[in-house]
Scaffold this active site. Structure first.
Site, short mmCIF file in Angstrom:
data_model
loop_
_atom_site.label_atom_id
_atom_site.label_comp_id
_atom_site.label_asym_id
_atom_site.label_seq_id
_atom_site.Cartn_x
_atom_site.Cartn_y
_atom_site.Cartn_z
N GLY A 123 63.30 -62.42 4.65
CA GLY A 123 62.56 -63.58 4.16
C GLY A 123 62.27 -63.38 2.68
O GLY A 123 63.01 -62.72 1.96
N LYS A 171 38.07 -63.65 5.28
CA LYS A 171 39.18 -64.47 5.77
C LYS A 171 38.60 -65.76 6.32
O LYS A 171 37.46 -65.78 6.81
CB LYS A 171 39.92 -63.73 6.89
CG LYS A 171 41.31 -64.22 7.14
CD LYS A 171 42.29 -63.52 6.24
CE LYS A 171 43.70 -63.98 6.49
NZ LYS A 171 44.67 -63.24 5.67
N VAL A 231 60.06 -61.57 1.11
CA VAL A 231 59.90 -60.17 0.68
C VAL A 231 61.15 -59.35 1.01
O VAL A 231 61.68 -58.64 0.16
CB VAL A 231 58.66 -59.52 1.34
CG1 VAL A 231 58.50 -58.08 0.85
CG2 VAL A 231 57.39 -60.31 1.02
N GLY A 288 64.23 -58.43 8.85
CA GLY A 288 63.67 -59.66 8.27
C GLY A 288 64.08 -59.82 6.82
O GLY A 288 63.72 -58.99 5.97
P1 NAD Z 1 59.00 -64.83 5.58
O1 NAD Z 1 58.51 -65.76 6.63
O2 NAD Z 1 59.51 -65.38 4.30
O3 NAD Z 1 60.17 -63.91 6.18
C1 NAD Z 1 60.17 -63.33 7.42
C2 NAD Z 1 61.61 -63.33 7.93
O4 NAD Z 1 61.68 -62.55 9.12
C3 NAD Z 1 62.14 -64.73 8.27
O5 NAD Z 1 63.36 -64.94 7.61
C4 NAD Z 1 62.30 -64.68 9.78
O6 NAD Z 1 63.44 -65.43 10.21
C5 NAD Z 1 62.54 -63.20 10.02
N1 NAD Z 1 62.22 -62.75 11.38
C6 NAD Z 1 61.21 -63.15 12.18
N2 NAD Z 1 61.26 -62.47 13.35
C7 NAD Z 1 62.31 -61.62 13.26
C8 NAD Z 1 62.88 -60.66 14.16
N3 NAD Z 1 62.40 -60.44 15.36
N4 NAD Z 1 63.95 -59.95 13.73
C9 NAD Z 1 64.47 -60.16 12.52
N5 NAD Z 1 63.98 -61.08 11.64
C10 NAD Z 1 62.93 -61.80 12.02
O7 NAD Z 1 57.81 -63.79 5.32
P2 NAD Z 1 57.57 -62.87 4.05
O8 NAD Z 1 56.65 -63.58 3.12
O9 NAD Z 1 58.86 -62.33 3.57
O10 NAD Z 1 56.71 -61.70 4.70
C11 NAD Z 1 57.32 -60.72 5.51
C12 NAD Z 1 56.24 -59.88 6.17
O11 NAD Z 1 55.47 -59.24 5.16
C13 NAD Z 1 55.26 -60.66 7.03
O12 NAD Z 1 54.88 -59.85 8.11
C14 NAD Z 1 54.08 -60.88 6.10
O13 NAD Z 1 52.87 -61.01 6.82
C15 NAD Z 1 54.10 -59.59 5.31
N6 NAD Z 1 53.51 -59.72 3.97
C16 NAD Z 1 54.00 -60.62 3.10
C17 NAD Z 1 53.44 -60.72 1.84
C18 NAD Z 1 53.97 -61.70 0.81
O14 NAD Z 1 53.60 -61.58 -0.36
N7 NAD Z 1 54.83 -62.62 1.18
C19 NAD Z 1 52.37 -59.89 1.48
C20 NAD Z 1 51.88 -58.95 2.40
C21 NAD Z 1 52.47 -58.89 3.65
#
Ligand code: NAD
Length: 343
Positions: free
Chosen positions: A174, A76, A176, A172
């Site tokens: 977002g 990292k 994913v 959440g």
């Molecule tokens: P993202 O930022 O697109 O979405 C996260 C969402 O969660 C946002 O819409 C945010 O408003 C919401 N959120 C934040 N705090 C919150 C709370 N307390 N209650 C409810 N909603 C809340 O992120 P993502 O890319 O969808 O990733 C989601 C999670 O998965 C993260 O923890 C990320 O580290 C993990 N992850 C993502 C990937 C990927 O490919 N994107 C891969 C591995 C792990």
């Protein structure tokens, strides 16, 4: 603990500090192949906090890549700066830092870095994966892996991997979480959702996917089959564990379990847990392929679907041994790092 003692405890091969930009790259392990892990930009409170974070995250990448069956190690990079102050030069300098590993480290996007920043890094190094023009956005692949992992949990709980009629609470919506919600809705699950800020996603989930909305902090106590954390880490902790009415936890968020005690407490409550770095490995399976072969979406999908089998195996071994699933997953990954991917 001194920095050297900390590095010893985590078992890293090499830690490098860079002067041209304030950055640290931690190479945890390359037994299985070149190390892959993103570049995080964060305004750390101290240099020590940055070192601790990069050590923890890079070891996590070794575990994630090994568990995903990738011939890759873990690393990292962190840049110690205010995200609002980022510049192209900062990322060009980071690319030069990546070059000093001569192919042992491949970087990628991470928290506070995006495809535009990756393009700046590409100006000075070729060792970048997750390129917009090759494997693209990892999120849809992460969502597919989480969906498969949830099906494995359903199979373990109910004897059938159908999610039809199961109540699934997603925290959440977002990149994913929303893609996952769509897949679960299509497969007949009943959804309960919350999101702290994205009103548009919430409206879509309620109106188009028939989801029930709950207040942000009410998500932990929803009476449901599976709680799917897709927002934040550390949401399984001493405050939330007594509130859970779910039978299992399976979602995309990283570092879901706050600490070892929380893992034990969850197990004691009889709540199943799909280990985070296994169930959310779809994204790195997609991007990581760029580091060791020609990108092939079909092969990626085949490997992402294997998350089903690995999650199921973790649940079985946890049941047989009485150890929390997270502990089983770490042992599984570390055994592969020592003895190869067939272990
Ligand atoms: P993202 O930022 O697109 O979405 C996260 C969402 O969660 C946002 O819409 C945010 O408003 C919401 N959120 C934040 N705090 C919150 C709370 N307390 N209650 C409810 N909603 C809340 O992120 P993502 O890319 O969808 O990733 C989601 C999670 O998965 C993260 O923890 C990320 O580290 C993990 N992850 C993502 C990937 C990927 O490919 N994107 C891969 C591995 C792990």
């Amino acid at each position: 603990m001194t920095n050297i003692a900390m590095i010893r405890e985590f078992g890293h091969e090499q830690i490098a500090y860079f002067n041209n930009e304030k950055a640290i790259i931690a190479l945890h392990n390359t037994n299985l192949g070149p190390a892959v892990g993103g570049c995080r930009l964060w305004n750390y409170s101290s240099e020590e906090a940055a070192l601790f974070d990069v050590l923890r995250l890079s070891r996590g990448m070794s575990h994630k890549n090994a568990a995903a069956g990738l011939p890759l190690g873990g690393a990292k990079g962190v840049i110690l700066a205010d995200p609002s102050q980022k510049t192209p030069e900062m990322f060009e300098a980071f690319g030069e830092a990546v070059n000093t590993f001569m192919g042992k480290y491949y970087t990628a996007e991470d928290v506070n870095t995006d495809t535009k920043d990756a393009d700046y890094i590409l100006r000075t190094t070729d060792y970048v994966v997750g390129r917009a023009d090759v494997s693209g956005d990892p999120s849809p692949f992460t969502a597919i892996g989480v969906f498969d992992g949830i099906r494995a949990v359903a199979k373990f709980m109910n004897g059938s991997d159908s999610v039809e009629g199961l109540k699934i609470a997603i925290q959440g919506l977002g990149k994913v979480g929303l893609a996952l919600a769509e897949m679960l809705c299509e497969a007949g699950a009943e959804l309960i959702v919350c999101n702290n800020s994205n009103r548009e996603a919430m409206k879509y989930a309620v109106e188009k996917l028939g989801a029930k909305e709950v207040a942000r902090d009410a998500i932990y106590s929803v009476d449901c089959d599976i709680f799917a954390p897709c927002a934040l880490g550390a949401v399984v902790n001493e405050k939330t564990i007594p509130q859970f009415k779910c039978k299992a936890i399976a979602g995309a968020a990283n570092n879901v379990i706050y600490d070892d005690a929380a893992g034990e407490a969850l197990k004691a409550r009889g709540i199943l847990y799909a280990p985070d770095f296994i169930i959310n490995g779809g994204g790195v399976i997609n991007a990581g392929q760029e580091a060791f072969t020609t990108y092939d979406k079909e092969k990626v999908l085949e490997q992402v679907h294997n998350i089903y089998n690995v999650v199921y195996r973790m649940l079985e071994e946890s049941k047989e041994t009485g150890k929390p699933e997270g502990v089983i997953a770490t042992e599984f990954a570390e055994n592969r790092i020592r003895n190869g991917l067939d272990a």
